[in-house]
Scaffold this active site. Structure first.
Site, short mmCIF file in Angstrom:
data_model
loop_
_atom_site.label_atom_id
_atom_site.label_comp_id
_atom_site.label_asym_id
_atom_site.label_seq_id
_atom_site.Cartn_x
_atom_site.Cartn_y
_atom_site.Cartn_z
N SER A 1 16.15 -2.30 -59.36
CA SER A 1 16.18 -0.92 -58.87
C SER A 1 17.17 -0.99 -57.36
O SER A 1 17.55 0.10 -56.99
CB SER A 1 14.80 -0.18 -58.62
OG SER A 1 14.62 0.45 -59.63
N SER B 1 16.93 2.46 -59.52
CA SER B 1 16.39 3.57 -58.92
C SER B 1 16.76 4.13 -57.65
O SER B 1 16.55 5.36 -57.17
CB SER B 1 14.86 3.82 -59.24
OG SER B 1 14.20 3.01 -58.44
N LYS C 1 14.44 4.84 -48.64
CA LYS C 1 14.10 5.43 -50.06
C LYS C 1 12.73 6.20 -50.05
O LYS C 1 12.01 6.01 -49.41
CB LYS C 1 13.86 4.33 -51.19
CG LYS C 1 13.82 4.71 -52.53
CD LYS C 1 14.03 3.37 -53.35
CE LYS C 1 13.85 3.61 -55.04
NZ LYS C 1 13.78 2.40 -55.87
#
Ligand SMILES: [Zn+2]
Lengths: 454, 455, 78
Positions: free
Chosen positions: A167, A143, A68
């Site tokens: 997330s 996210s 990420k």
């Protein structure tokens, strides 16, 4: 991976195939925003060389890992999908990245995400939204949107995400993959760009439970170079996941059904619970009267900690001044965090939220006196389609089931339990602090039984 | 007009590594941005290492030496103090809740003692920043507004500085001290002066500020509540129009660092191993060595000097040692503008030197000259004497020659002396000393000169 | 969206949030999830990170020839 170790597939072949798939699919999905093509190929070559020479290789040898964009990798653009950091190049390896590298994982690139992880839809990236490969045209959730989408579409083997209020779990649910938010302090955070420091955790995402457990095994464990990791014996997750779940007590709260917006989701969860019962688990009732208070407490804390965390983005040493270039949701959180941490308001907002957190934590741990795990939907509603305009409040609603985990510092896994109108639904299993193993056992048992069915 | 002055003093702690990372703390010895890492430069995602235990112990020790009560058995949070300034890489400074409270120095009450991290170094004139200093541990000491004049502030700071020095926990280089001063006068608001880097600076800044505020008040104008910066070069204070500096710091406990709980047993252990306080040492030197109180005061003005004295006094008559350290050594140190701690003089060499003087092998004047070299390089005076042939001249013939030469070169002085001006004799003696490179015994020279120039 | 508008709408948001938790009776403040204290380290030999400086200067918006970061000049001295 067995294929790589047994030399049926070389690391180079696996990497080249992944790069080819990325080039083909990424323009449609927008899961990666930075590729590490040369680095990945060099690593793969080196791993193949080691295997050829009969040297010992790491647990992730030859596997393609996506990271990420809020986790530092030396030499790559670590942007948090924000204009603020569009020129920031990682100056160090996050602790988890060091561990992935030392276990011979191949870092293929940086994934798309909600800007600064402040979102639950994957739409707020400065690089544009990520599409949901399992339900095209719908948000992938966030996210960790790019990590989830990349795993779901098969352009990487494993991915790491971060989870502050859901997330990892939210996009895992929407994209139909397995994800886990570890107990706070199980996985080092050094190198993870903060959203809310007291809640953030890095965790694994994979297509199956085994992959998820394998990646957690690699990244988990005490790190003496930071304060908040726990000194615990590493559980051998992968070796133990196969065990049966007879007699395990599944806790269900009446509030779970009440707050689920799309009732069809709850029906899916009930069916999954039936399957777990068939496998020997027992259902017990727990009570979580403060469930609805978790969300407001979470956001108030999130605003204050995020405000604090973003003070370093002043554009002097790297990047740009955050307030000058960031998107709407990021700016909202900074402004509100600044507002409610002022002397005259903090008692009313921040301290009240911190006290509510005590209530939530206490209530959750109390429930674990009766149950081994708590089972609920991951998200209370189906993901919206691109283009739909949601108010901040509606957007925050996605996090209702996931934020209590973070506020309580416990762990939770998500495993897919079917689809509604073609959209994947994930089951959330929350476990006691440091009891990731039980979560893996249940997810594995569920996964196995449904695999046998199909 | 009554003046109320309170001070906030920052001094660096002498640990090897920084407070929240393992970068070195010798920021003066390296080029800009060398002693840095992702943590002390506030890179995205960097987390602090666990706090440096030795820095915490030092702050506890200093608190005790300032007669503070150390707060035990309760959580001392490390707080984030938010403000925007170029030297602050994370946009917040980590500062502990009070570790010591309610102390006293020279009758001035100490309000609180905290542990902090130093920011980097920002030069507001050129606009450049060096983060080598960022993260060096600091002790922050705040006083109650008990001081009434710049002079009182100066005396207090000297006393405080002496205690910090004797604690052995502060960095020994000069210029590490930083002071913010709060000053208010009857009828005016409180003004904070930031950015003062020396005791002299505090004195001057306060003097300037009192004059400024007085003239405002006598003109019937208001003294506004504000933060001002002291400009060393111009010796004035100017308003710092930085909004953030006036603002709310929005303190929160740092989520990345767990609170510290100081155990009372630990405090007892630190108390037991505390170094002797300077005023106690001053008393002891007088009693133990029988030296003059005035000498003891000078010798305890600095820890290194006091230590040197006691080491030398083991081998040399303490009164002679005291005299030499107070007069000759202090002269040399003042000449170079350094502190004893910065000199390279070691006790063994000082003992050797005094033995050479006592045995009459060298003259006191030669001794003083050697001292000038000995504070700059760790060199044995015995070796120097041999190398430079500095032993005292005992041969009459050599002295005769020098005296004859001095008389021949200075007819006017001879004339003056013969006409009754006895100070001319000292001048001629000086010439002889110069010719002999101070190797002559001055008493013998005077005698010989008198004989030669019988009036 | 304008900053003012975000602030205005945001205030409504936090008003709603604070009302939702207004009747919480708890007095204990939980800042940390784990209740650890005194996580410290012993002062040890420092480590100079040789290649960090280059990486840092490379991404800095402005640096000088000595390796300082160049930022704005202090407003009060200008
Ligand atoms: Zn450092």
């Amino acid at each position: 991976m067995e294929q790589i170790k047994s030399r049926k597939l070389t690391a180079i072949e696996n990497t080249e195939a992944a790069l080819a798939r990325i080039k083909n699919l990424n323009p449609k999905i927008n899961a990666f925003i930075e590729l590490n093509e040369k680095g990945a190929l060099d690593t793969a070559k080196w791993i193949d060389e080691k295997i050829k020479q009969g040297k010992k290789v790491g647990k992730l040898a030859g596997l393609i890992v996506a990271v990420k964009s809020n986790i530092n990798v030396t030499g790559l653009h670590i942007t948090c999908a924000s204009k603020t950091l569009e020129d920031y190049v990682g100056t160090f390896d996050a602790a988890v990245v060091q561990r992935i590298k030392s276990e011979d994982g191949i870092i293929i690139g940086m994934t798309n995400m909600d800007e600064f992880a402040a979102g639950s839809s994957g739409e707020t990236s400065a690089w544009g939204p990520t599409d949901n490969p399992s339900a095209l045209g719908h948000i992938p959730g966030g996210s960790s949107s790019g990590s989830a989408a990349a795993v779901a579409v098969g352009i990487c083997d494993l991915a790491i995400g971060s989870d502050t209020g859901g997330s990892i779990r939210n996009p895992a649910s929407h994209c139909g993959i397995v994800g886990l938010k570890p107990t706070y302090g199980l996985v080092p955070r050094h190198g993870l760009i903060d959203l809310a420091m007291s809640l953030d955790q890095i965790g694994p995402m994979a297509r199956d439970v085994y992959g998820c457990a394998l990646l957690l095994e690699v990244i988990a464990g005490y790190n003496p170079r930071e304060c908040t990791t726990l000194k615990v014996d590493l559980k051998d997750f992968t070796k133990k996941v196969g065990a049966d779940i007879k007699g395990l007590k599944i806790g269900i709260a009446p509030q779970y059904e009440e707050v689920t917006v799309d009732k069809k989701i709850y029906q899916k969860i009930e069916r999954a619970i039936e399957i777990l019962k068939d496998l020997g688990a027992r259902v017990v009732q727990v009570n979580l009267p403060n469930l609805k208070r978790a969300l407001p407490a979470y956001y108030l804390i999130n605003y204050v900690e995020f405000f604090s965390a973003t003070r370093r983005f002043d554009g002097r040493r790297y990047g740009k001044r955050i307030e000058d270039v960031c998107g709407e949701e990021v700016l909202r959180r900074i402004l509100l965090g600044s507002y409610i941490s002022q002397k005259e308001y903090r008692g009313k907002y921040y301290h009240k939220a911190i006290k509510t957190r005590s209530v939530i934590k206490h209530e959750t741990l109390e429930a674990f006196k009766q149950a081994d795990v708590l089972i609920s939907p991951t998200v209370p509603k189906l993901p919206h389609k691109f283009g739909a305009k949601l108010t901040p409040f509606e957007m925050y609603g996605y996090d209702l089931f996931t934020v209590p985990t973070n506020l309580s510092g416990i762990c939770a896994g998500v495993v897919p339990v079917g689809k509604i109108d073609g959209i994947p639904i994930g089951l959330q299993i929350q476990g006691k602090p440091l009891d990731e193993l039980t979560i893996f056992k249940i997810m594995e048992a569920y996964e196995k039984s449904t695999r046998e069915l199909s | 007009m009554e003046v109320l002055i309170g001070l906030e003093i920052h001094e660096q702690i002498n640990t090897k590594s920084k407070l929240y990372c393992d970068c070195p703390t010798n920021y003066r010895d390296v080029s800009p941005n060398t002693n840095v890492c992702e943590i002390c430069t506030g890179c995205p995602g960097a987390k602090p290492m666990p706090p440096n235990q030795d820095a915490l112990d030092a702050v506890i020790a200093i608190s005790l030496m300032l007669d503070c009560e150390v707060l035990t058995n309760r959580p001392v949070y490390i707080q984030r103090k938010h403000y925007d300034y170029p030297d602050l890489p994370s946009g917040y400074q980590r500062t502990s809740l009070p570790i010591g409270i309610n102390g006293k120095v020279n009758g001035t009450r100490i309000r609180e003692v905290h542990m902090e991290e130093d920011p980097g170094q920002y030069d507001p004139v050129s606009g450049i920043v060096d983060y080598n200093r960022s993260g060096v541990p600091l002790v922050e000491i705040t006083t109650e507004p008990d001081l009434r004049s710049p002079e009182e502030a100066r005396l207090f700071l000297r006393a405080l500085y002496r205690i910090l020095d004797f604690s052995g926990k502060a960095r020994e280089e000069p210029g590490t001290l930083r002071v913010d001063a709060n000053i208010s006068m009857a009828g005016g608001a409180r003004v904070e002066i930031k950015n003062i880097n020396s005791v002299k600076g505090v004195y001057r800044a306060l003097k300037y500020e009192i004059t400024r505020q007085k003239s405002l008040l006598t003109r019937g104008e208001a003294v506004r509540r504000e933060t001002r910066a002291y400009l060393e070069s111009q010796m004035i204070t100017v308003p710092m129009r930085t909004k953030e500096l006036e603002a709310d710091y929005r303190y929160i406990p740092d989520p990345d660092i767990f609170p510290l709980v100081i155990d009372s047993n630990k405090v007892e252990a630190i108390k037991a191993s505390l170094p002797e306080a300077p005023h106690m040492r001053e008393k002891r030197l007088i009693q133990q060595y029988g030296i003059a109180p005035l000498h003891a005061k000078v010798l305890t003005s600095e820890l290194a000097l006091a230590d040197l004295f006691e080491a030398v006094a083991k081998k040399i008559d303490p009164k002679i040692a005291a005299l030499w350290l107070r007069d000759k050594l202090k002269n040399v140190l003042n000449y170079y503008g350094i502190r004893c701690a910065e000199s390279l003089l070691i006790p063994e060499h000082m003992i050797e030197l005094l033995k050479l003087v006592q045995s009459g092998s060298i003259t006191p004047e030669t001794g003083e000259k050697l001292l000038q070299r000995m504070v700059k390089e760790p060199v044995s005076p015995l070796k120097l004497v041999e190398e430079l042939k500095l032993t005292k001249i005992v041969e009459e013939k050599l002295l005769e020659e020098a005296i004859t030469k001095a008389i021949a070169q200075n007819p006017q002085a001879v004339k003056d002396y013969l006409s009754g001006k006895s100070e001319a004799l000292n001048f001629l003696m000086g010439r002889v000393m110069k010719i002999t490179q101070s190797r002559a015994d001055s008493k013998v020279v005077i005698q010989l000169l008198k004989q030669k120039l019988k009036r | 969206m304008k900053r003012e508008e975000i602030e205005k709408r945001g205030e409504e948001l936090i008003k709603e949030f604070s009302e939702a938790i207004a009747d919480v009776k708890e007095e204990v403040e939980t800042y940390y999830v784990s209740e650890l204290v005194n996580v410290v380290r012993i002062d040890s030999e420092p480590v100079q990170k040789k290649d960090f400086k280059d990486k840092m200067l490379k991404i800095a918006p402005s640096v000088d020839e000595e390796g300082n970061i160049r930022v704005e000049i202090g407003k009060w001295v200008g």
